[in-house]
Design a protein around this motif. Structure first.
Motif, PDB file in Angstrom:
ATOM      1  N   SER A 255       0.855  -1.183   0.000  1.00 51.01           N
ATOM      2  CA  SER A 255       0.000   0.000   0.000  1.00 51.01           C
ATOM      3  C   SER A 255       0.892   1.234   0.000  1.00 51.01           C
ATOM      4  CB  SER A 255      -0.894   0.016   1.241  1.00 51.01           C
ATOM      5  OG  SER A 255      -1.454   1.304   1.447  1.00 51.01           O
ATOM      6  N   PRO A 256       0.529   2.284  -0.743  1.00 48.79           N
ATOM      7  CA  PRO A 256       1.324   3.511  -0.705  1.00 48.79           C
ATOM      8  C   PRO A 256       1.122   4.319   0.562  1.00 48.79           C
ATOM      9  CG  PRO A 256      -0.589   3.831  -2.098  1.00 48.79           C
ATOM     10  CD  PRO A 256      -0.581   2.371  -1.706  1.00 48.79           C
ATOM     11  N   GLN A 257       0.210   3.887   1.444  1.00 49.31           N
ATOM     12  CA  GLN A 257      -0.129   4.667   2.629  1.00 49.31           C
ATOM     13  C   GLN A 257       0.106   3.950   3.943  1.00 49.31           C
ATOM     14  OE1 GLN A 257      -4.244   5.350   1.289  1.00 49.31           O
ATOM     15  NE2 GLN A 257      -3.790   7.541   1.281  1.00 49.31           N
ATOM     16  N   ILE A 258       0.162   2.636   3.951  1.00 54.24           N
ATOM     17  CA  ILE A 258       0.198   1.897   5.211  1.00 54.24           C
ATOM     18  C   ILE A 258       1.553   1.210   5.382  1.00 54.24           C
ATOM     19  CG2 ILE A 258      -0.888   0.112   6.601  1.00 54.24           C
ATOM     20  CD1 ILE A 258      -3.424   0.528   4.955  1.00 54.24           C
ATOM     21  N   PRO A 259       2.306   1.522   6.450  1.00 54.55           N
ATOM     22  CA  PRO A 259       3.562   0.832   6.718  1.00 54.55           C
ATOM     23  C   PRO A 259       3.323  -0.569   7.260  1.00 54.55           C
ATOM     24  CG  PRO A 259       3.098   2.404   8.467  1.00 54.55           C
ATOM     25  CD  PRO A 259       2.022   2.592   7.437  1.00 54.55           C
ATOM     26  N   TRP A 260       4.160  -1.511   6.836  1.00 55.33           N
ATOM     27  CA  TRP A 260       4.087  -2.898   7.321  1.00 55.33           C
ATOM     28  C   TRP A 260       5.062  -3.078   8.480  1.00 55.33           C
ATOM     29  CZ3 TRP A 260       3.303  -7.368   3.400  1.00 55.33           C
ATOM     30  CH2 TRP A 260       2.366  -7.007   2.424  1.00 55.33           C
ATOM     31  N   SER A 261       4.708  -3.955   9.422  1.00 56.45           N
ATOM     32  CA  SER A 261       5.650  -4.272  10.497  1.00 56.45           C
ATOM     33  C   SER A 261       5.540  -5.743  10.882  1.00 56.45           C
ATOM     34  CB  SER A 261       5.405  -3.386  11.723  1.00 56.45           C
ATOM     35  OG  SER A 261       4.119  -3.607  12.269  1.00 56.45           O
ATOM     36  N   ILE A 262       6.711  -6.349  11.062  1.00 57.84           N
ATOM     37  CA  ILE A 262       6.841  -7.704  11.619  1.00 57.84           C
ATOM     38  C   ILE A 262       7.836  -7.545  12.756  1.00 57.84           C
ATOM     39  CG2 ILE A 262       7.521 -10.087  11.150  1.00 57.84           C
ATOM     40  CD1 ILE A 262       6.736  -9.607   8.227  1.00 57.84           C
ATOM     41  N   LYS A 263       7.317  -7.501  13.981  1.00 59.23           N
ATOM     42  CA  LYS A 263       8.078  -6.872  15.056  1.00 59.23           C
ATOM     43  C   LYS A 263       7.815  -7.558  16.395  1.00 59.23           C
ATOM     44  CE  LYS A 263       8.571  -2.017  16.528  1.00 59.23           C
ATOM     45  NZ  LYS A 263       7.980  -0.675  16.281  1.00 59.23           N
ATOM     46  N   ASN A 264       8.884  -7.846  17.134  1.00 60.57           N
ATOM     47  CA  ASN A 264       8.788  -8.390  18.490  1.00 60.57           C
ATOM     48  C   ASN A 264       8.106  -9.754  18.547  1.00 60.57           C
ATOM     49  OD1 ASN A 264      10.036  -6.322  20.150  1.00 60.57           O
ATOM     50  ND2 ASN A 264       8.302  -5.021  19.635  1.00 60.57           N
ATOM     51  N   ASN A 265       8.210 -10.518  17.466  1.00 63.07           N
ATOM     52  CA  ASN A 265       7.572 -11.838  17.433  1.00 63.07           C
ATOM     53  C   ASN A 265       8.568 -12.944  17.767  1.00 63.07           C
ATOM     54  OD1 ASN A 265       4.963 -10.859  16.193  1.00 63.07           O
ATOM     55  ND2 ASN A 265       6.412 -10.229  14.610  1.00 63.07           N
ATOM     56  N   THR A 266       8.020 -14.082  18.183  1.00 65.07           N
ATOM     57  CA  THR A 266       8.794 -15.314  18.317  1.00 65.07           C
ATOM     58  C   THR A 266       8.290 -16.267  17.250  1.00 65.07           C
ATOM     59  OG1 THR A 266       9.116 -15.003  20.702  1.00 65.07           O
ATOM     60  CG2 THR A 266       9.433 -17.220  19.824  1.00 65.07           C
ATOM     61  N   VAL A 267       9.147 -16.584  16.283  1.00 62.45           N
ATOM     62  CA  VAL A 267       8.757 -17.384  15.114  1.00 62.45           C
ATOM     63  C   VAL A 267       9.567 -18.673  15.130  1.00 62.45           C
ATOM     64  CG1 VAL A 267       8.620 -17.446  12.602  1.00 62.45           C
ATOM     65  CG2 VAL A 267       8.189 -15.300  13.828  1.00 62.45           C
ATOM     66  N   GLY A 268       8.891 -19.812  15.111  1.00 64.76           N
ATOM     67  CA  GLY A 268       9.573 -21.092  15.235  1.00 64.76           C
ATOM     68  C   GLY A 268      10.412 -21.464  14.041  1.00 64.76           C
ATOM     69  N   ARG A 269       9.971 -21.080  12.834  1.00 62.54           N
ATOM     70  CA  ARG A 269      10.712 -21.456  11.633  1.00 62.54           C
ATOM     71  C   ARG A 269      11.232 -20.205  10.926  1.00 62.54           C
ATOM     72  NH1 ARG A 269       6.605 -26.175  10.444  1.00 62.54           N
ATOM     73  NH2 ARG A 269       5.634 -24.700   8.996  1.00 62.54           N
ATOM     74  N   ASN A 270      10.668 -19.838   9.782  1.00 54.86           N
ATOM     75  CA  ASN A 270      11.236 -18.786   8.942  1.00 54.86           C
ATOM     76  C   ASN A 270      10.340 -17.558   8.858  1.00 54.86           C
ATOM     77  OD1 ASN A 270      13.459 -20.572   7.799  1.00 54.86           O
ATOM     78  ND2 ASN A 270      11.638 -21.707   7.113  1.00 54.86           N
ATOM     79  N   ILE A 271      10.975 -16.413   8.589  1.00 53.87           N
ATOM     80  CA  ILE A 271      10.273 -15.214   8.139  1.00 53.87           C
ATOM     81  C   ILE A 271      10.679 -14.971   6.695  1.00 53.87           C
ATOM     82  CG2 ILE A 271      10.012 -12.715   8.351  1.00 53.87           C
ATOM     83  CD1 ILE A 271      10.439 -12.976  11.342  1.00 53.87           C
ATOM     84  N   VAL A 272       9.691 -14.911   5.785  1.00 55.06           N
ATOM     85  CA  VAL A 272       9.943 -14.658   4.372  1.00 55.06           C
ATOM     86  C   VAL A 272       9.063 -13.482   3.943  1.00 55.06           C
ATOM     87  CG1 VAL A 272       9.882 -15.578   2.036  1.00 55.06           C
ATOM     88  CG2 VAL A 272      10.469 -17.084   3.949  1.00 55.06           C
TER      89      VAL A 272
END
Length: 258
Positions: A160-177
């Motif tokens: 989106s040209p208006q909304i920032p994305w965040s992937i933050k402060n998480n505990t992820v067992g496998r991968n972030i892609v």
């Protein structure tokens, strides 16, 4: 950069999330069966599966258990990042084309960094567990903050040209892609990741000179950090000496961020 306040303001202005008191009536009480929310607030309860087809949110203090999976339909919105709630998903969370997926919020006082405060209760925090994976395909916006995911977090395409994305402060067992976005801003920050973090083919449009690229900040990654074709580049944040920690190797544009 915190996307919560900007998200709510933007969505309210465009009408994509019209979360007034009246629309809560669009969702009935939980009964333990499969449930579809066509708009308003998803009520506390236990469901076999949860389907979001409209503009849906959760109330402050909601307690929701989904034994199976959560599916957010194309152009729908599931806003579980504006109010603190307790949500447990036994399967996967999947978001479709043009959708908004927001999971989790927490105050700075809880995590010790910029956090993602809850809009309705700035000192509250979510407790969200996804036992499967979180997957978004061509979503308009993805905000996953302070949750636990036993599988993968995958976001492919969209933006989106208006909304920032965040992937933050998480505990992820496998991968972030995260790959293929053309969007305002993306931050992958303060996560604990059991395997790899892979970011590629991301183009940002944020005109703020203080945000020169994809923010990849202080993640703790058991295996590898790989970044290619990120435009206009990458940033390790604003704290001198703060780096990502990897158990394997850092490749591509992220080689300087460890």
């Amino acid at each position: 950069m915190n996307g919560a306040t900007r998200l709510i303001g933007t969505m309210a202005a465009t009408g994509a999330l019209a979360m007034t008191g009246g629309v809560a009536l669009a969702c009935g009480p939980g009964s333990g069966g499969s449930y579809t929310c066509t708009g308003g607030l998803v009520p506390s309860g236990t469901y076999s599966n949860l389907k979001i087809t409209g503009q849906c949110a959760v109330a402050d203090g909601a307690k929701i258990t989904v034994r199976g999976s959560v599916w957010v339909a194309a152009n729908a919105a599931f806003d579980a990042q504006s109010a603190p709630a307790t949500i447990t998903v036994g399967g996967n969370v999947t978001a479709g084309k043009g959708s908004l997926l927001g999971l989790g919020c927490q105050p700075t006082s809880l995590v010790g960094n910029s956090a993602h405060p809850c809009e309705t209760n700035p000192e509250g925090h979510s407790t969200i567990l996804v036992k499967g994976s979180v997957t978004a395909i061509k979503a308009m916006a993805v905000l996953v903050n302070g949750i636990a995911v036993r599988g993968d977090v995958t976001a492919l395409g969209g933006g989106s040209p208006q909304i920032p994305w965040s992937i933050k402060n998480n505990t992820v067992g496998r991968n972030i892609v995260v790959a293929g976005q053309n969007t305002e801003w993306i931050g992958v920050m303060f996560n604990k990741v059991g395997r790899n973090v892979l970011l590629y083919d991301i183009a940002l449009s944020d005109p703020d000179p203080g945000a020169p690229g994809v923010f990849i900040v202080q993640n703790k990654i058991q295996r590898n950090l790989v970044c290619y074709r990120l435009t206009p580049g990458v940033s390790g944040g604003f704290v001198p000496g703060a780096v990502n920690t990897v158990g394997g190797v850092a490749l591509g544009q992220c080689s300087s961020l460890v």
